[in-house]
Structures are given as C-alpha cells and as structure tokens.
Design a protein around this motif. Sequence first.
Motif: not given
Lengths: 403, 403
Positions: A359-374
Amino acid sequence: MHIIHRHTDYEALIQGTVEIIPTDQKDGLQARLQADRPLIIKFGADPTAPDLHLGHAVVLSKLRQFQDAGHTVVFLIGDFTARIGDPSGKSKTRPPLSPTEITENSATYLAQVGKILDIKQCVIRYNSEWLGSLSSSEWVQLCGQVTVARIIEREDFAQRLAQHTPIGFHELLYPLMQGYDSVALHADVELGGTDQTFNLLMGRFLQEQYGQRPQIVMTLPLLEGLNGHHKMSKSLGNIIGLTEPAHQAFGKLMSISDDLMWHYYTVLLWKSREEINIFQQAITDRTMHPMELKKQMAHAIIAKFWGTGKAEAAQHTFEQLFQKHDYSHAQIIPLPATMHNPVWIVDLLKYLAIVTTSSEARRLIEGGGVSIDEVKITDPTTKITLQSGMLIKAGKHSFYRIA
Amino acid sequence: MHIIHRHTDYEALIQGTVEIIPTDQKDGLQARLQADRPLIIKFGADPTAPDLHLGHAVVLSKLRQFQDAGHTVVFLIGDFTARIGDPSGKSKTRPPLSPTEITENSATYLAQVGKILDIKQCVIRYNSEWLGSLSSSEWVQLCGQVTVARIIEREDFAQRLAQHTPIGFHELLYPLMQGYDSVALHADVELGGTDQTFNLLMGRFLQEQYGQRPQIVMTLPLLEGLNGHHKMSKSLGNIIGLTEPAHQAFGKLMSISDDLMWHYYTVLLWKSREEINIFQQAITDRTMHPMELKKQMAHAIIAKFWGTGKAEAAQHTFEQLFQKHDYSHAQIIPLPATMHNPVWIVDLLKYLAIVTTSSEARRLIEGGGVSIDEVKITDPTTKITLQSGMLIKAGKHSFYRIA
C-alpha cells in the motif's frame, strides 16, 4: 616440443592459492617442477552443470598459468556418474543424462572454458573410460582402500548424518571414484576450490595405495557472489557468466560493495595483502576514490577473462550509459535474477527496499513519485521489463541503475 | 515330480524358530506355502570356514524339513567374496582364497552338510555367477538402493564406529551383496541364525527394490557352546563337529551342565516350553534323574544328526567306557581344545582348577596324589597325551573323565 619454464614459475604458480599439499621441499610442487617433463595437471568438470561463471575462472586461470609454463592440463569430464544420475531416483537435481546430453553439455563447457584455457593444448578425457569398465573385484578392491570413518568424516556427509538427512549409500562412492580418476590419469597436480579439498586429498591417498607418487593438491578460494556472503553459484542468481557481454559483466562488477571489491581483487586478480593495504590507505588519504578503484578492478577482470580490447570497450560503454543525464550518482544494482521479468512495479519498489508494504508502494506511485527511464509511472498495476542500464527514480533521492 | 505337503507343514516348519517376518496372513509363510510350486529356500554358506558343528545343524535340520515337504533348498556358496578376501590386506582371517581352495572347501562343506540335507535334492549355486559380472553401473545402482544410515545401523558396524575400530569401506558392501543374492535367486524364504537377521532383512528389502516379492525371513536360535555362555564356535573350542565319531559327540553332550541341557533340548530338539516344564517337574519330583534325561538328550541328538543306529552304538560305548571301574561318578570334561596336547601334568591340574599354582601342583604330584588311567604320576615334569575316555584322579575326591 614443450618448453618447460621451471624456476621462474614457482612463485607465480602459488599466487592466489589457499593451500598446497604437501608443503615440504622433497615432494612438494617446487621439487616436482624440476622434473624434466610436463606435469599432468588434473581438473575435473561436471557435465551436469555446464554454465560457467567468474567463480570457475579462479581455478581456470590458475590452470592457464600451468599451461603457459608448458605443463599438460587434463580436462576430465565426469561423464560416468552423470550417466548414472541418482540411482535411488530420489534426487530431482541428478537425473541420468543421455550420451547425447553429455556430449552437448561437454561441448558447451569446453567452449566456455576456451575463453580462458588454450583448449588445443588440453587433453580431454572422460572418466567412463576407466570407471565404466572396472570389474566387480576391482570395485570391492577400490572400496577396500579406505575406512568408513575416513569417508563419513567429509564435512557434508558428517553433517547430514548428524542431522539424520538421508545419504544414498552410492554417494559415498563418488569421492572414491573421483580419487580413482587421479590414479587412472597419473596426475601430478590436482586443482580445485577449497570445498573440494577432501576429494582432492582422496586422489592423493588412493594414488599412494595404488603404488603411485601422490599428486600435489592445490586449492583456490571460492569466489563470493555479487551480493557477498554466498559462494558465486547459478542457483543463487549472484553470478557473472563467462559468456555474458563484457559491458554487462563490467556493469555487474561496478555494482558490488566496496568490501567485496577487496575480495575480488584478492581472489580474481591475486593481489597480495600488501597491495590491498596500499589501496586502502589511498582511500583513507583521499588520494583515490573507491569508484575509481572499482573501475580499475572491473577493467582488470574483464581484461583478464574477456581480453584487453573488450575491457576498453566495456568501460567506454559503461561510462557513456551511466554518465548521460548526470545520474552517475545512481546506485548500481544487478539485474534481479530471482524475480520474474517483467516485474510488477509494486514488487520492484519492495525489492529495492524503497517501501516496505504494497500500500505504501501504491501511494508513492499514485502520487507521481516513481519514474522509469525518465517516464513517470502512475498506474500501480504497471509491469516493467527490466534491462541493463535502466534508470529507476523513486521519491526525491532514490536513483537506481540496473547494471 | 515334487509332492508338496501344504497344510500339515506349517506348524512343524515354525517349530524351534525365533522370528518369522512378515507374520501377516497375506504375505506370510502360511500364505506362501499355498503356492502350487516348490518354494525356493535360500541358505548361504561361507566357504572360508568349512568345519561344520552342531551349531550349524540347527538351521540345516530346518532346511531338511523344507526339503522333506517338497521345497527346493538352494545352497548358496559365497565364493565371490571369498575370492577377494580382505582387499585392504589388514585382516589375517580373510586371506583371498584361490579357485582350487574354494572348490575344496565347498566339497568339504557339502560332504558335511550331506549328513543332514539330501544333497541330491539341493540346488548348489555360487554367487560369483552374478556378483562377478555386475557392471560398474549396476554396482552404483545396487549401492543407490539403500541409505548410509540403514547400513551403519547394523549392530557390529554401529559398535565399531562408536569404538573407533576401523571398518573397511568394502565391508559395507557385503550385506548388499548378500541381499542381492536373494534377488538373483528369487528366494521365497531365507533361513539363518538370529545374528543374521540384518542381512536376511536386507535381502527382503532389495528384492522389493528390484520389483520382486520379498522373501520370508526365518531366524533360528544360536546354539551355545559346550561350556555355555558363548555361541558354539570353532575358534572358542567349544564345539561338537558334525564329522566327529558319534560316541565322542555323545560323550561331549554328556559333559554339558544341566542348565545347558534345557537349551539343547529347545534349540536342537525343538522341545516346547511345556515339554521342558514336564521334564523339570519330573526332576523336582525325583521321578527322573538328570543324568538319565541327559542320556536321553544325547541319544536323541545323535539319532537326529548321526542316525538312530549310531545313537544306539554311541550310548553303548559310552556306558561301557564310563561305567568300568565304577568311575561313573567321575566328572566328564571335554577334551580341552585350547591346550597343547600332550600337556604338562602341572598345566592340566591347573586347568581342572584342582590347584591354583604350579608349586601346589608339584606338591600334589610328588606326594603321590595324582594318577592317570590308574597309573600314579610322581614326576612333575611328565607330559600327558590326552585322549577320550582318559580317567584323571587327583587327591581323594576329584575324578575326571575326558569325553
């Protein structure tokens, strides 16, 4: 004609070894090197596991030294036991191999070995030549050379007996067979990892029982895998394969810890304690950066096992890839061999220890905190196909580069 | 044509046995006896020790019962291991035997066995037939059928390991070979002494591993030697040989203790606990004299193993010999097998526990207190050639008759 380089070799030949038995002047390696003939250097290979990696290179490069000094490396393929597999039928990891499978595996093995050894100068033998045709009396005779106590004192047997883990009785025959190979080959020297010491000594012992001059046993250290703490081993997914592209191997070498770097310098590059001390002092004095020293290590290892040209190119590729966009400070991680690929983005974040729960991972992703190759990933169901050079950003401060 | 006696045999066949495995109705002996064919009864013989005695007769007479019931006794000569001897060369008691020695020993063995078994009805086999030609793969396969733990739990192996007494690794192969003999013979039943239980069960186990119906294991008690407490064994010098003259065997049987008499009645004559109880009651009630009961026992044993005619004659000779001069109250002792013969008179008196020291013996002799066959011996350096029937008097009350 072989030219045997005697005196000058001894010091070089003992570099990087853990143990040489016997150590005495009279029967030891130094004395044997004085013989006016090429020595027979035995190396046993298991055709059930033909994928070679840097761990194998430790022994192989020592064999190459013997070759370069004019001695004869006998590359022994243990096809006899491979053909039998596990006769109790209980082990799934030892299915009997067909002659075709053994031939194919051996060819694969030799092709890989050829990256380090001069295969044309090797003598290739198969132990079915002699083990396959031992008579019943010869089997009983072979078994009669040793006591039960001597065999079951082998560490893994002793442990399994103590833990009441079943040992197939035929398994006790294997060290005897391996030892008998030395008798059949009239080996002068046998090389192996430190985990092979018992078996190598059995060869020495049996040669003496059969009236031969016992072989010299030379052990080399086991190489730790990329994440440290464990022996490099395919099943642990912590290897650098000898057939991997040089730039990928270079990247993996750049991903190891600084502590492991000293181990690789010692085991793969045979640096002495004194040389390591000088490096470490340079780091303490800030006259050298650990990253620079790691690059030198990776370069030297690739040069030794892939060739100097490949090392240059690999370093260039690495630098290009990892310095574009100035993410040179990204933490370099190996391609996670134990994960499914493509991998679920949530699992990847957990694997990297950026988050601890899904759930922590989902929050981070949905919050726009994750990118792959920009490219920003906002859908937590995304699957990612990992590949070398890939850049993963998470939050403001975590940067990872896949080696 | 064999006539197989089915129903009536079962009760007789289990008489005198210690254990029958399995005991269940479905796979047990009773079920197997219903088969419409002669059963294959395996008996293994060791051609290194061809001197048979009453201890062997226990199993042999049970085999004879199977023969008389129409079954096939396979007399298996373990020549394969005899030819190898002890390959470690450490045991003096297991020198390798030549083919000639094995043939000679086997002939001697069979001649003796022929006193109890109907040799013409026996099938004689040699285990070199199959063990000698096992291939290397078949050896590894055979070993792969069992675990190490299973083999080293055999009592003597476990003891020797615990006491750190060396065990040759080849010795562990012997129970496997013996078990494989049952596979090769397709044995239905295997007989042996209780000290063979482990090996007999190994045969059962291996037959199952090789897809056969496992043999029935039948164990018989070990016969105590003439002086009790130890198994009858040539090396202990406490035996009655099957080839000894009947009257000598009769004499030896008369020399055993009353306690041992009950054991012989049970083991050799298969008397039940109830029958023994009746005898013992008769002695308590003084309606029967122990000496009389011992004579009946000796007569019955000689009749069973030497023949009825021989038993009559032996009893007659015994009575003639031991009742002349009315020394019938003399203590009957076996010919001391462990002493040199001729024996120094002083040693003889010490052996008989008439004296405890040599000087005491000398005083007794010089004082005229010792006679052999009514001839006074006064020279303490005299050597005596002991023989059956010899009468030894010492002091006023000690009378000994050599059996």
